[in-house]
Design a protein around this motif. Structure first.
Motif, PDB file in Angstrom:
ATOM      1  N   VAL A   5       3.291  -7.644   8.788  1.00 52.80           N
ATOM      2  CA  VAL A   5       4.102  -8.211   7.711  1.00 52.80           C
ATOM      3  C   VAL A   5       4.778  -7.065   6.976  1.00 52.80           C
ATOM      4  O   VAL A   5       4.205  -5.977   6.822  1.00 52.80           O
ATOM      5  N   ALA A   6       6.016  -7.302   6.525  1.00 54.41           N
ATOM      6  CA  ALA A   6       6.707  -6.328   5.675  1.00 54.41           C
ATOM      7  C   ALA A   6       6.046  -6.384   4.303  1.00 54.41           C
ATOM      8  O   ALA A   6       6.440  -7.167   3.439  1.00 54.41           O
ATOM      9  N   ALA A   7       5.035  -5.566   4.120  1.00 56.55           N
ATOM     10  CA  ALA A   7       4.082  -5.739   3.019  1.00 56.55           C
ATOM     11  C   ALA A   7       4.399  -4.856   1.819  1.00 56.55           C
ATOM     12  O   ALA A   7       4.394  -3.624   1.936  1.00 56.55           O
ATOM     13  N   PRO A   8       4.651  -5.448   0.645  1.00 52.54           N
ATOM     14  CA  PRO A   8       4.745  -4.655  -0.585  1.00 52.54           C
ATOM     15  C   PRO A   8       3.447  -3.897  -0.849  1.00 52.54           C
ATOM     16  O   PRO A   8       2.351  -4.405  -0.606  1.00 52.54           O
ATOM     17  N   LEU A   9       3.600  -2.673  -1.362  1.00 51.72           N
ATOM     18  CA  LEU A   9       2.469  -1.780  -1.615  1.00 51.72           C
ATOM     19  C   LEU A   9       2.478  -1.344  -3.074  1.00 51.72           C
ATOM     20  O   LEU A   9       3.518  -1.348  -3.737  1.00 51.72           O
ATOM     21  N   TYR A  10       1.308  -0.942  -3.542  1.00 56.94           N
ATOM     22  CA  TYR A  10       1.231  -0.184  -4.785  1.00 56.94           C
ATOM     23  C   TYR A  10       1.475   1.280  -4.447  1.00 56.94           C
ATOM     24  O   TYR A  10       1.061   1.768  -3.382  1.00 56.94           O
ATOM     25  N   TRP A  11       2.130   1.987  -5.350  1.00 58.86           N
ATOM     26  CA  TRP A  11       2.463   3.379  -5.054  1.00 58.86           C
ATOM     27  C   TRP A  11       1.211   4.215  -4.789  1.00 58.86           C
ATOM     28  O   TRP A  11       1.238   5.142  -3.970  1.00 58.86           O
ATOM     29  N   GLU A  12       0.102   3.872  -5.443  1.00 58.44           N
ATOM     30  CA  GLU A  12      -1.108   4.662  -5.213  1.00 58.44           C
ATOM     31  C   GLU A  12      -1.686   4.453  -3.815  1.00 58.44           C
ATOM     32  O   GLU A  12      -2.560   5.213  -3.385  1.00 58.44           O
TER      33      GLU A  12
ATOM     34  N   THR B 129      -3.195   8.240   4.590  1.00 58.06           N
ATOM     35  CA  THR B 129      -4.133   7.311   5.232  1.00 58.06           C
ATOM     36  C   THR B 129      -3.500   5.938   5.478  1.00 58.06           C
ATOM     37  O   THR B 129      -4.101   5.089   6.124  1.00 58.06           O
ATOM     38  N   LEU B 130      -2.284   5.740   4.965  1.00 53.84           N
ATOM     39  CA  LEU B 130      -1.614   4.448   5.072  1.00 53.84           C
ATOM     40  C   LEU B 130      -1.305   4.110   6.535  1.00 53.84           C
ATOM     41  O   LEU B 130      -0.832   4.966   7.290  1.00 53.84           O
ATOM     42  N   GLN B 131      -1.561   2.858   6.922  1.00 57.38           N
ATOM     43  CA  GLN B 131      -1.266   2.390   8.275  1.00 57.38           C
ATOM     44  C   GLN B 131      -0.611   1.019   8.220  1.00 57.38           C
ATOM     45  O   GLN B 131      -1.147   0.089   7.601  1.00 57.38           O
ATOM     46  N   ILE B 132       0.543   0.897   8.862  1.00 59.07           N
ATOM     47  CA  ILE B 132       1.288  -0.360   8.836  1.00 59.07           C
ATOM     48  C   ILE B 132       0.491  -1.498   9.453  1.00 59.07           C
ATOM     49  O   ILE B 132       0.540  -2.642   8.997  1.00 59.07           O
ATOM     50  N   GLY B 133      -0.285  -1.194  10.482  1.00 58.70           N
ATOM     51  CA  GLY B 133      -1.045  -2.224  11.179  1.00 58.70           C
ATOM     52  C   GLY B 133      -2.127  -2.878  10.346  1.00 58.70           C
ATOM     53  O   GLY B 133      -2.728  -3.880  10.779  1.00 58.70           O
ATOM     54  N   ASN B 134      -2.380  -2.359   9.142  1.00 59.17           N
ATOM     55  CA  ASN B 134      -3.404  -2.944   8.270  1.00 59.17           C
ATOM     56  C   ASN B 134      -2.901  -4.152   7.484  1.00 59.17           C
ATOM     57  O   ASN B 134      -3.676  -4.806   6.786  1.00 59.17           O
ATOM     58  N   TYR B 135      -1.606  -4.450   7.599  1.00 55.10           N
ATOM     59  CA  TYR B 135      -1.008  -5.523   6.797  1.00 55.10           C
ATOM     60  C   TYR B 135      -0.425  -6.568   7.736  1.00 55.10           C
ATOM     61  O   TYR B 135       0.662  -6.378   8.300  1.00 55.10           O
ATOM     62  N   THR B 136      -1.158  -7.663   7.911  1.00 50.27           N
ATOM     63  CA  THR B 136      -0.805  -8.650   8.926  1.00 50.27           C
ATOM     64  C   THR B 136      -0.847 -10.073   8.376  1.00 50.27           C
ATOM     65  O   THR B 136      -1.326 -10.319   7.255  1.00 50.27           O
ATOM     66  N   ILE B 137      -0.383 -10.996   9.199  1.00 56.81           N
ATOM     67  CA  ILE B 137      -0.465 -12.422   8.861  1.00 56.81           C
ATOM     68  C   ILE B 137      -1.914 -12.824   8.606  1.00 56.81           C
ATOM     69  O   ILE B 137      -2.204 -13.665   7.750  1.00 56.81           O
ATOM     70  N   ILE B 138      -2.835 -12.203   9.325  1.00 57.40           N
ATOM     71  CA  ILE B 138      -4.249 -12.565   9.224  1.00 57.40           C
ATOM     72  C   ILE B 138      -4.823 -12.248   7.847  1.00 57.40           C
ATOM     73  O   ILE B 138      -5.603 -13.022   7.291  1.00 57.40           O
ATOM     74  N   ASN B 139      -4.448 -11.088   7.268  1.00 50.46           N
ATOM     75  CA  ASN B 139      -5.117 -10.656   6.033  1.00 50.46           C
ATOM     76  C   ASN B 139      -4.216 -10.630   4.795  1.00 50.46           C
ATOM     77  O   ASN B 139      -4.681 -10.282   3.712  1.00 50.46           O
ATOM     78  N   MET B 140      -2.931 -10.988   4.936  1.00 52.90           N
ATOM     79  CA  MET B 140      -2.015 -10.832   3.805  1.00 52.90           C
ATOM     80  C   MET B 140      -2.364 -11.743   2.633  1.00 52.90           C
ATOM     81  O   MET B 140      -2.299 -11.337   1.464  1.00 52.90           O
ATOM     82  N   ILE B 141      -2.745 -12.994   2.903  1.00 53.58           N
ATOM     83  CA  ILE B 141      -3.052 -13.916   1.807  1.00 53.58           C
ATOM     84  C   ILE B 141      -4.298 -13.458   1.063  1.00 53.58           C
ATOM     85  O   ILE B 141      -4.350 -13.491  -0.178  1.00 53.58           O
ATOM     86  N   GLU B 142      -5.297 -12.998   1.805  1.00 52.79           N
ATOM     87  CA  GLU B 142      -6.513 -12.500   1.164  1.00 52.79           C
ATOM     88  C   GLU B 142      -6.199 -11.259   0.329  1.00 52.79           C
ATOM     89  O   GLU B 142      -6.756 -11.082  -0.763  1.00 52.79           O
ATOM     90  N   ARG B 143      -5.298 -10.404   0.826  1.00 56.58           N
ATOM     91  CA  ARG B 143      -4.892  -9.225   0.057  1.00 56.58           C
ATOM     92  C   ARG B 143      -4.243  -9.643  -1.265  1.00 56.58           C
ATOM     93  O   ARG B 143      -4.551  -9.076  -2.324  1.00 56.58           O
TER      94      ARG B 143
ATOM     95  N   GLY C   7       6.996  -3.273   8.231  1.00 53.66           N
ATOM     96  CA  GLY C   7       6.323  -4.130   9.196  1.00 53.66           C
ATOM     97  C   GLY C   7       6.514  -3.656  10.613  1.00 53.66           C
ATOM     98  O   GLY C   7       5.923  -4.207  11.548  1.00 53.66           O
ATOM     99  N   SER C   8       7.321  -2.604  10.781  1.00 50.20           N
ATOM    100  CA  SER C   8       7.563  -2.045  12.113  1.00 50.20           C
ATOM    101  C   SER C   8       6.959  -0.653  12.190  1.00 50.20           C
ATOM    102  O   SER C   8       5.785  -0.505  12.466  1.00 50.20           O
ATOM    103  N   LYS C   9       7.763   0.371  11.854  1.00 51.22           N
ATOM    104  CA  LYS C   9       7.204   1.731  11.904  1.00 51.22           C
ATOM    105  C   LYS C   9       7.597   2.589  10.726  1.00 51.22           C
ATOM    106  O   LYS C   9       7.361   3.799  10.724  1.00 51.22           O
ATOM    107  N   GLY C  10       8.182   1.966   9.692  1.00 50.53           N
ATOM    108  CA  GLY C  10       8.640   2.759   8.568  1.00 50.53           C
ATOM    109  C   GLY C  10       8.293   2.169   7.222  1.00 50.53           C
ATOM    110  O   GLY C  10       7.498   1.223   7.094  1.00 50.53           O
ATOM    111  N   LEU C  11       8.906   2.749   6.176  1.00 50.46           N
ATOM    112  CA  LEU C  11       8.733   2.297   4.798  1.00 50.46           C
ATOM    113  C   LEU C  11      10.106   2.045   4.185  1.00 50.46           C
ATOM    114  O   LEU C  11      11.116   2.606   4.635  1.00 50.46           O
TER     115      LEU C  11
END
Length: 617
Positions: A554-561, A566-580, A475-479
């Motif tokens: 958000v500190a967002a769980p990911l699928y390994w695939e 192309t992965l970007q941390i900024g794509n996982y936010t409070i706004i879209n996490m529930i829809e994801r 959710g910051s700059k790493g994994l």
């Protein structure tokens, strides 16, 4: 066989001659296993097996367990389970519309549905329908016990056939349903037999309604429905659905006459009116931006149309626990994106089924932002003196920590503007680590590609060792890579052997990208592999925790695939996490199951043998 159906009631059922079950929002399903095979059918006898292959596969995988009871018929609900008291209606609707086999299999793997069983019609070829509800329930519970199936719904269990239990304690069950924002309760009379194909007074459904103030905007001539709307912040009308049920005949006739006398326009289909007639509508939830199952509740002659706003509507959409009083709900917390306090509270409520299991029985450190992103934050470990009595605590090293084990506690912390939830690597009951976590934190946001490279290299090692790993953004700059472990089997000295091994492996593979150099000035632009950070007393941001970052990440769980360049941390936010979560499921859904099967002991034994070979200096 047609299923028995419940009758809607608007009064909570009382009396000792009733038992009560959670009502889940899904597809009514009859499971029949006979000499000709396994069949799952809808209430209208449409086949469902191909749409839910995970259920069919589970049955086949456990064929030896079930065969002694064949032929049998079970009655239940196919659901996408969020927690023990709520199913996700949107997710099951998406599954129901799917036709592409590969997409169905992908969903079945990433977000498996469950068949929640509440009744028994046939067992070992013997009909059960003439027995009383309590007799059927007792036999059904024994059947589940003999088959080692869950005796209550569990969204994280790998057992996809689960029992819906009954209870005679309506108030306690209702409290849990409201806390989870579940659909409601079905009350069943103890003495009633199973009336196949009939809507019976022996089963009464009592729903968890939400209420909204709105105004009427038009009337549909063909079916008699009244359309409701609210104003947005720019005074534009937003349609939120249409209603008919709940109106008494005289109310409906009066309303129709008022609309006809005050119409502003009329066409072949509708009669239109200006916003003026305010009503209170009760409904279950929003689906595709429209109210589900809306019912007229009452006229609001005391209300002006301009008071019927989408902002108020959004606040009313979730029933909050009675113990939680949200102060200053309109307080801005983030500006870009625009997130107010009530938006944040609703996010915590919706993400709670996924976040709370990781907070369970862990002492908690939070970062609070009393002025949102507009002011300075501070760390909080000690429980404040003004904390309510339902807040659980645990004394550890002279600090009275909060232990966030329930939704009330989480929402209370949200009202205190706790944005970040940091937890140790073990529970309050653990004698050692509950997991191994690699925190892959690059020197800057521009070095995020190094975290991706490190994560994929670690995944190669885990696959080679048959270990199950999970990954999330910080959710910051790493994994962060997680390796769940069985409880109370390993020490931090044990896990240090493994983290040290991985650290040296990464450096050997790519010394220009990774380092274990402690001094920042000597690291250059390399990613520091902090294998020492995984230790008792250290903490990590919890999966699904928000972060106090400008983009509301958000500190967002990911699928390994999903882990590539192309992965970007900024794509996982409070706004879209529930829809994801609704669309792709929970990448950590099997996390706690894998703790039991994780083959870490052989790996540790090998590392200990190798350590003995190293000459002592």
């Amino acid at each position: 066989m047609k299923p028995m159906l419940p009758t809607l009631t608007f009064e909570a059922v009382k009396g000792d001659d009733w038992h009560h079950e959670v009502k889940y929002d899904g597809f009514r399903a009859i499971l029949e296993w006979n000499k000709d095979g396994i069949f799952i059918k809808s209430r209208n006898e449409k086949p469902l097996g191909d749409l839910f292959p995970e259920i069919m596969q589970f049955l086949l995988d456990n064929k030896k367990t079930f065969l002694p009871y064949v032929p049998f018929i079970l009655d239940g609900e196919l659901v996408s389970l969020e927690d023990s008291f709520k199913a996700n209606f949107s997710a099951i609707q998406i599954r129901g519309r799917m036709r592409a086999k590969d997409k169905i299999l992908e969903k079945a793997h990433n977000r498996p549905c469950r068949l929640l069983v509440f009744d028994l019609l046939l067992l070992k070829g013997v009909s059960q329908v003439n027995k009383s509800y309590l007799e059927r329930k007792t036999i059904l519970t024994d059947f589940f016990s003999m088959c080692n199936l869950p005796l209550k719904p569990n969204e994280r269990s790998k057992e996809l056939i689960q029992l819906i239990p009954g209870t005679n304690d309506f108030p306690a069950l209702w409290q849990q349903v409201v806390l989870s924002d579940g659909e409601g309760i079905v009350s069943k009379r103890n003495s009633y037999s199973y009336d196949a194909g009939k809507r019976s007074a022996g089963w009464l459904k009592f729903k968890n309604w939400k209420y909204v103030n709105c105004f009427i905007i038009k009337y549909e001539k063909s079916n008699g429905y009244f359309y409701a709307g609210v104003f947005d912040q720019h005074d534009h009308i937003i349609g939120i659905g249409q209603f008919l049920f709940g109106l008494k005949p005289d109310e409906k006739n009066a309303l129709m006459q008022i609309i006809k006398n005050n119409k502003t326009d009329e066409d072949q289909n509708f009669i239109y009116v200006e916003p003026a007639i305010c009503t209170e509508i009760k409904y279950l939830e929003m689906y595709d931006e429209q109210m589900r199952e809306p019912h007229f509740h009452r006229f609001r002659f005391d209300l002006q149309p301009e008071k019927c706003t989408y902002q108020d509507f959004a606040q009313q959409r979730k029933n909050l626990p009675a113990e939680i009083n949200i102060t200053h709900p309109e307080k801005p917390l983030w500006t870009k994106p625009d997130i107010k306090k009530m938006d944040y509270i609703h996010f915590l409520q919706e993400v709670s089924p996924y976040l709370l299991p990781f907070l369970q029985d862990r002492i908690l450190t939070v970062i609070r932002y009393p002025h949102g992103m507009l002011g300075e934050p501070f760390y909080q470990k000690n429980v404040p003196d003004y904390a309510p009595s339902f807040i659980e605590t645990k004394q550890h090293e002279d600090i009275e920590y909060i232990v966030c084990n329930n939704l009330q506690s989480l929402l209370w912390l949200g009202n205190q503007l706790a944005f970040e939830f940091h937890i140790p690597f073990q529970t309050i009951h653990s004698k050692g680590p509950s997991e191994i976590v690699f925190d892959l934190d690059p020197p800057s946001a521009e070095g995020f590609h190094l975290a991706i490279k490190a994560a994929l290299l670690i995944k190669e090692v885990l696959d080679g060792l048959s270990l199950t790993g999970y990954i999330k953004t910080s959710g910051s700059k790493g994994l962060q890579v997680y390796i769940p472990l069985p409880e109370n089997q390993f020490t931090y000295d044990d896990t240090r052997l493994f983290t040290t091994f991985i650290a040296h492996y990464l450096i050997t593979k790519d010394p220009d990208s990774f380092t274990i150099e402690r001094l920042k000035k000597n690291r250059g632009n390399r990613l520091y592999v902090d294998y020492i950070q995984h230790a008792e007393g250290k903490t990590i941001i919890a999966p699904y925790s928000p972060r106090g970052k400008e983009q509301a990440s958000v500190a967002a769980p990911l699928y390994w695939e999903e882990v590539d360049q192309t992965l970007q941390i900024g794509n996982y936010t409070i706004i879209n996490m529930i829809e994801r979560l609704k669309n792709t499921g929970d990448p950590f859904h099997s996390y706690f199951d894998s703790k039991v099967t994780q083959p870490f002991s052989p790996v540790l034994s090998f590392l200990k043998q190798e350590e003995k070979k190293i000459p002592k200096v």
